[in-house]
Design an enzyme around this catalytic site. Structure first.
Site, PDB file in Angstrom:
ATOM      1  N   HIS A 169      19.900  18.310   8.882  1.00 32.61           N
ATOM      2  CA  HIS A 169      21.029  18.295   9.813  1.00 32.61           C
ATOM      3  C   HIS A 169      22.284  18.833   9.149  1.00 32.61           C
ATOM      4  O   HIS A 169      22.343  19.028   7.928  1.00 32.61           O
ATOM      5  CB  HIS A 169      21.264  16.875  10.335  1.00 32.61           C
ATOM      6  CG  HIS A 169      21.522  15.848   9.262  1.00 32.61           C
ATOM      7  ND1 HIS A 169      22.728  15.736   8.603  1.00 32.61           N
ATOM      8  CD2 HIS A 169      20.720  14.895   8.723  1.00 32.61           C
ATOM      9  CE1 HIS A 169      22.675  14.756   7.730  1.00 32.61           C
ATOM     10  NE2 HIS A 169      21.456  14.232   7.761  1.00 32.61           N
TER      11      HIS A 169
ATOM     12  N   CYS B  90      17.922  12.170   3.942  1.00 34.22           N
ATOM     13  CA  CYS B  90      17.820  13.347   4.798  1.00 34.22           C
ATOM     14  C   CYS B  90      18.289  14.601   4.057  1.00 34.22           C
ATOM     15  O   CYS B  90      18.864  14.526   2.969  1.00 34.22           O
ATOM     16  CB  CYS B  90      18.658  13.154   6.060  1.00 34.22           C
ATOM     17  SG  CYS B  90      17.909  12.034   7.266  1.00 34.22           S
TER      18      CYS B  90
END
Length: 376
Positions: A185, A201
């Site tokens: 992301h 992440c």
């Protein structure tokens, strides 16, 4: 009827075979590297943090390649190595390959052309990004962020859900893995790219994730690997690219040096295996230096001539960055770097918001920028 069904089945089989064949040919990038090395002459306003973002690099990448420079005041006129040539990871060249120690993603989605590549931020110590294979199961523009129970325990003031917007840690776009709670992301803290600061992440620069989002279809395979050392032939020359490993990256970020340097038997076996019939011509002093310094760009460690009779094991230019094909791509000798005292200016530009800094040089108070950097 049966005859018609047989013909349909035959055409379907032929069509499927043709599709598989074309897919195989489509992903046939046949070089072992991408990009070229570059140098940059710093101006007073530059910092390595801003320079890394502007040049499509991560912070530790630039820090490792220039360990002798002050990352906040490299100094006007200083030569900065931009490590833009990358050996490809030892992995199947399909879909997305993420090399964690390199803090870089390679996306083999461009047919016979070179893969797309972007710097990334990865999981911090104790919250490492997992290794293995998965896939992109969905994509979301304007994602919402739901803090995990662990995050709420660490910070009870966190909201239950953060909607899309400038305060969302996921940035503007997210691509979700098959692994629960993991995704690639954007970010509202771009200073974290090229560092170990996430909760596991994969973070990307805000401008990069927009491009990546459009390049990657749902269902794309993802392969996460841990390869701090890469070795590959480029023409008749063998190169080694050594990055700080997962633990060393933290020290490299802070001091520009690595600790607990090791040269394992597995490392030696890999290098010898890649050298093949030319193993006896490996330049071991240069190999040991590269593994000790972990500068993160390809170093030539052997080469052979067309007659295969006189491979060389030259000891000169031990700190050469690239000295073969890269001669045409601005060869760099580390010893040529000159660290100059910065020219102090009585005037300083207004500090910009970290999210908006893409081309912007350093502005405002250096200590304020350091605080932003340390809180990414």
């Amino acid at each position: 009827m049966c005859s018609l069904l047989s013909k349909i089945s035959l055409f379907a089989c032929i069509g499927a075979t043709a599709f598989m064949a074309s897919t195989s040919v489509f992903a046939a990038y046949d070089k072992n590297y991408i990009g070229e090395m570059e140098t940059y002459t710093a101006v007073y306003e530059d910092t390595l943090v801003h320079l890394a973002r502007r040049e499509g690099l991560g912070f530790v990448e630039v820090r490792a390649a220039n360990p002798e420079l002050d990352p906040w005041i490299p100094g006007k006129g200083t030569k900065v190595i931009l490590p833009k040539r990358h050996l490809l990871p030892d992995a199947s060249r399909e879909g997305i390959v993420i090399n964690l120690p390199e803090m870089r993603v390679f996306a083999f989605l461009n047919g016979d052309d070179a893969p797309y590549t972007y710097p990334i931020g990865i999981g911090r110590e104790g919250l490492a990004t997992p290794l293995g294979t998965t896939s992109i199961i969905r994509k979301k523009e304007g994602p919402t962020w739901t803090p995990t129970p662990r995050m709420h325990k660490e910070n009870p003031d966190l909201p239950r859900v953060v909607q899309a917007g400038p305060d969302n840690p996921l940035g503007t776009h997210a691509l979700y893995f098959g692994w629960p709670t993991y995704a690639m992301h954007g970010t509202n803290k771009p200073y974290g790219i090229g560092r170990r600061v996430s909760s596991g992440c994969i973070r990307m620069y805000p401008e990069d994730v927009i491009k990546f989002f459009g390049q990657v279809p749902v269902g794309t395979k993802v392969n996460v690997v841990n390869q701090p050392i890469k070795v590959a032939w480029i023409g008749n020359e063998l190169f080694l690219e050594a990055h700080p490993d997962m633990e060393q990256a933290i020290k490299m970020e802070i001091s520009g040096e690595v600790e607990n340097q090791s040269f394992t038997e597995a490392d030696m076996d890999m290098i010898v295996d890649r050298a093949g019939r030319y193993a006896e011509f490996l330049n071991w002093p240069r190999i040991r230096t590269a593994l000790r310094e972990r500068k993160g760009y390809p170093i030539r460690i052997a080469r052979y001539f067309d007659d295969a009779q006189s491979a060389v094991n030259d000891e000169e230019d031990d700190s050469a960055v690239m000295d073969a094909e890269a001669v045409e791509a601005k060869p760099i000798i580390a010893a040529e770097l000159v660290v100059k005292k910065p020219e102090r200016s009585p005037e300083k530009t207004a500090k910009k918001d970290a999210i908006d800094i893409i081309d912007a040089p350093r502005g405002g108070d250096v200590e304020e920028e350091k605080d932003i950097f340390l809180n990414q």
